[in-house]
Design a protein around this motif. Structure first.
Motif, PDB file in Angstrom:
ATOM      1  N   GLY A  41       1.073  -1.560  -0.454  1.00 51.78           N
ATOM      2  CA  GLY A  41      -0.234  -0.181  -0.117  1.00 51.78           C
ATOM      3  C   GLY A  41       0.880   0.944   0.054  1.00 51.78           C
ATOM      4  O   GLY A  41       0.218   1.922  -0.534  1.00 51.78           O
ATOM      5  N   PHE A  42       1.627   0.899   0.985  1.00 49.95           N
ATOM      6  CA  PHE A  42       3.202   2.626   0.758  1.00 49.95           C
ATOM      7  C   PHE A  42       3.516   2.506  -0.577  1.00 49.95           C
ATOM      8  O   PHE A  42       3.208   3.870  -0.849  1.00 49.95           O
ATOM      9  N   VAL A  43       3.977   1.642  -0.585  1.00 50.31           N
ATOM     10  CA  VAL A  43       5.295   1.935  -2.048  1.00 50.31           C
ATOM     11  C   VAL A  43       3.679   1.752  -3.908  1.00 50.31           C
ATOM     12  O   VAL A  43       4.213   2.593  -4.147  1.00 50.31           O
ATOM     13  N   LEU A  44       2.407   1.241  -3.565  1.00 50.96           N
ATOM     14  CA  LEU A  44       1.378   1.776  -4.817  1.00 50.96           C
ATOM     15  C   LEU A  44       1.273   3.480  -4.111  1.00 50.96           C
ATOM     16  O   LEU A  44       1.135   4.138  -5.131  1.00 50.96           O
ATOM     17  N   VAL A  45       0.809   4.044  -3.237  1.00 47.38           N
ATOM     18  CA  VAL A  45       1.210   5.037  -2.974  1.00 47.38           C
ATOM     19  C   VAL A  45       1.494   6.407  -3.152  1.00 47.38           C
ATOM     20  O   VAL A  45       1.838   7.295  -3.745  1.00 47.38           O
ATOM     21  N   ALA A  46       2.900   5.662  -3.028  1.00 41.36           N
ATOM     22  CA  ALA A  46       4.158   7.308  -3.195  1.00 41.36           C
ATOM     23  C   ALA A  46       4.423   6.268  -4.739  1.00 41.36           C
ATOM     24  O   ALA A  46       4.416   7.785  -5.343  1.00 41.36           O
ATOM     25  N   ALA A  47       4.067   5.391  -5.454  1.00 36.64           N
ATOM     26  CA  ALA A  47       4.355   5.705  -7.253  1.00 36.64           C
ATOM     27  C   ALA A  47       2.816   6.476  -7.710  1.00 36.64           C
ATOM     28  O   ALA A  47       3.752   6.953  -8.378  1.00 36.64           O
ATOM     29  N   MET A  48       2.012   6.135  -7.081  1.00 40.36           N
ATOM     30  CA  MET A  48       0.400   6.805  -7.358  1.00 40.36           C
ATOM     31  C   MET A  48       1.050   8.560  -7.518  1.00 40.36           C
ATOM     32  O   MET A  48       0.817   9.283  -8.739  1.00 40.36           O
ATOM     33  N   LEU A  49       1.811   9.216  -6.323  1.00 39.54           N
ATOM     34  CA  LEU A  49       2.419  11.052  -6.256  1.00 39.54           C
ATOM     35  C   LEU A  49       3.136  10.422  -7.535  1.00 39.54           C
ATOM     36  O   LEU A  49       3.278  11.765  -7.455  1.00 39.54           O
ATOM     37  N   VAL A  50       4.112  10.049  -7.311  1.00 34.88           N
ATOM     38  CA  VAL A  50       5.399  10.451  -8.207  1.00 34.88           C
ATOM     39  C   VAL A  50       4.773   9.875  -9.878  1.00 34.88           C
ATOM     40  O   VAL A  50       4.794  11.000 -10.350  1.00 34.88           O
ATOM     41  N   ALA A  51       4.123   8.867  -9.933  1.00 33.85           N
ATOM     42  CA  ALA A  51       3.000   9.579 -11.687  1.00 33.85           C
ATOM     43  C   ALA A  51       1.981  10.628 -11.414  1.00 33.85           C
ATOM     44  O   ALA A  51       1.952  11.764 -12.420  1.00 33.85           O
ATOM     45  N   ILE A  52       1.617  11.287 -10.683  1.00 31.82           N
ATOM     46  CA  ILE A  52       1.229  12.756  -9.778  1.00 31.82           C
ATOM     47  C   ILE A  52       1.684  13.708 -11.000  1.00 31.82           C
ATOM     48  O   ILE A  52       0.998  14.099 -11.637  1.00 31.82           O
ATOM     49  N   VAL A  53       2.696  13.468  -9.971  1.00 28.94           N
ATOM     50  CA  VAL A  53       3.707  14.952  -9.831  1.00 28.94           C
ATOM     51  C   VAL A  53       4.321  15.048 -11.172  1.00 28.94           C
ATOM     52  O   VAL A  53       4.751  15.831 -12.263  1.00 28.94           O
ATOM     53  N   LEU A  54       4.834  13.598 -12.320  1.00 32.13           N
ATOM     54  CA  LEU A  54       5.315  13.171 -13.875  1.00 32.13           C
ATOM     55  C   LEU A  54       3.994  13.854 -14.749  1.00 32.13           C
ATOM     56  O   LEU A  54       4.532  14.794 -15.472  1.00 32.13           O
ATOM     57  N   ALA A  55       2.725  13.277 -13.756  1.00 40.26           N
ATOM     58  CA  ALA A  55       1.236  14.263 -14.999  1.00 40.26           C
ATOM     59  C   ALA A  55       1.794  15.884 -15.002  1.00 40.26           C
ATOM     60  O   ALA A  55       1.481  17.173 -15.753  1.00 40.26           O
ATOM     61  N   CYS A  56       2.011  16.622 -13.628  1.00 42.18           N
ATOM     62  CA  CYS A  56       1.451  18.508 -13.469  1.00 42.18           C
ATOM     63  C   CYS A  56       3.583  18.668 -14.207  1.00 42.18           C
ATOM     64  O   CYS A  56       3.278  19.680 -15.299  1.00 42.18           O
ATOM     65  N   ARG A  57       3.974  17.712 -14.052  1.00 43.62           N
ATOM     66  CA  ARG A  57       5.521  18.469 -14.634  1.00 43.62           C
ATOM     67  C   ARG A  57       5.390  17.934 -16.717  1.00 43.62           C
ATOM     68  O   ARG A  57       5.581  18.981 -17.058  1.00 43.62           O
ATOM     69  N   ALA A  58       4.840  16.889 -17.157  1.00 46.35           N
ATOM     70  CA  ALA A  58       4.672  17.709 -18.313  1.00 46.35           C
ATOM     71  C   ALA A  58       3.830  18.248 -19.064  1.00 46.35           C
ATOM     72  O   ALA A  58       3.549  19.307 -20.067  1.00 46.35           O
ATOM     73  N   ILE A  59       2.825  19.463 -17.806  1.00 50.45           N
ATOM     74  CA  ILE A  59       1.646  20.411 -18.296  1.00 50.45           C
ATOM     75  C   ILE A  59       2.290  21.204 -18.323  1.00 50.45           C
ATOM     76  O   ILE A  59       2.711  21.882 -18.893  1.00 50.45           O
ATOM     77  N   VAL A  60       4.024  21.994 -17.425  1.00 45.17           N
ATOM     78  CA  VAL A  60       4.078  22.795 -17.149  1.00 45.17           C
ATOM     79  C   VAL A  60       4.799  22.650 -17.966  1.00 45.17           C
ATOM     80  O   VAL A  60       5.324  23.488 -18.607  1.00 45.17           O
ATOM     81  N   LYS A  61       5.502  21.945 -18.207  1.00 50.97           N
ATOM     82  CA  LYS A  61       6.600  21.925 -19.488  1.00 50.97           C
ATOM     83  C   LYS A  61       6.224  22.601 -20.791  1.00 50.97           C
ATOM     84  O   LYS A  61       6.150  23.162 -21.676  1.00 50.97           O
ATOM     85  N   TYR A  62       4.441  21.954 -21.280  1.00 48.94           N
ATOM     86  CA  TYR A  62       3.840  22.551 -22.604  1.00 48.94           C
ATOM     87  C   TYR A  62       2.959  23.586 -22.070  1.00 48.94           C
ATOM     88  O   TYR A  62       3.354  24.401 -23.300  1.00 48.94           O
ATOM     89  N   ASN A  63       2.414  24.109 -20.900  1.00 44.22           N
ATOM     90  CA  ASN A  63       1.392  24.931 -20.952  1.00 44.22           C
ATOM     91  C   ASN A  63       2.730  26.294 -20.130  1.00 44.22           C
ATOM     92  O   ASN A  63       1.934  27.302 -19.971  1.00 44.22           O
ATOM     93  N   GLY A  64       3.777  26.355 -19.740  1.00 46.02           N
ATOM     94  CA  GLY A  64       4.290  26.847 -18.910  1.00 46.02           C
ATOM     95  C   GLY A  64       4.213  27.048 -17.658  1.00 46.02           C
ATOM     96  O   GLY A  64       5.162  27.718 -16.457  1.00 46.02           O
TER      97      GLY A  64
END
Length: 110
Positions: A82-105
């Motif tokens: 549970g801990f590992v999956l939630v941590a990985a989920m948070l990383v995936a969400i941060v990386l999705a946000c990073r992609a948005i910032v990369k293209y949107n500024g």
């Protein structure tokens, strides 16, 4: 009974998230993202944003699908997974946000 229901809900919600991600990546459409995430993205860059953010959204969906069954494991394994999956989920969400910032500024436009 509640654990089984939670597991089923986790699989359904994760499958819905995964389905949205696959649709976004296949069509190249950013229609599922809020407009403030795409306000500064040029039209020609939108398919790339859809693909990159969709990959991380797909990862999030898969992780959500795995979370319910993982919590049905015996006590020490359920806690660790549970801990590992939630941590990985948070990383995936941060990386999705990073992609948005990369293209949107920025994450919220402007």
């Amino acid at each position: 009974m509640e654990v089984t229901a939670g597991c089923i809900v986790s699989i359904i919600v994760g499958a819905l998230i995964l389905g949205m991600a696959l649709w976004q990546m296949k069509t190249g459409s950013v229609r599922l993202l809020h407009s403030y995430h795409t306000v500064n993205v040029p039209e020609e860059a939108r398919p790339a944003l859809a693909l990159e953010s969709g990959r991380w959204l797909a990862a999030t969906g898969i992780l959500v699908m795995l979370l319910g069954p993982a919590l049905m494991l015996p006590a020490p394994l359920a806690d660790i997974s549970g801990f590992v999956l939630v941590a990985a989920m948070l990383v995936a969400i941060v990386l999705a946000c990073r992609a948005i910032v990369k293209y949107n500024g920025s994450l919220f436009g402007r």
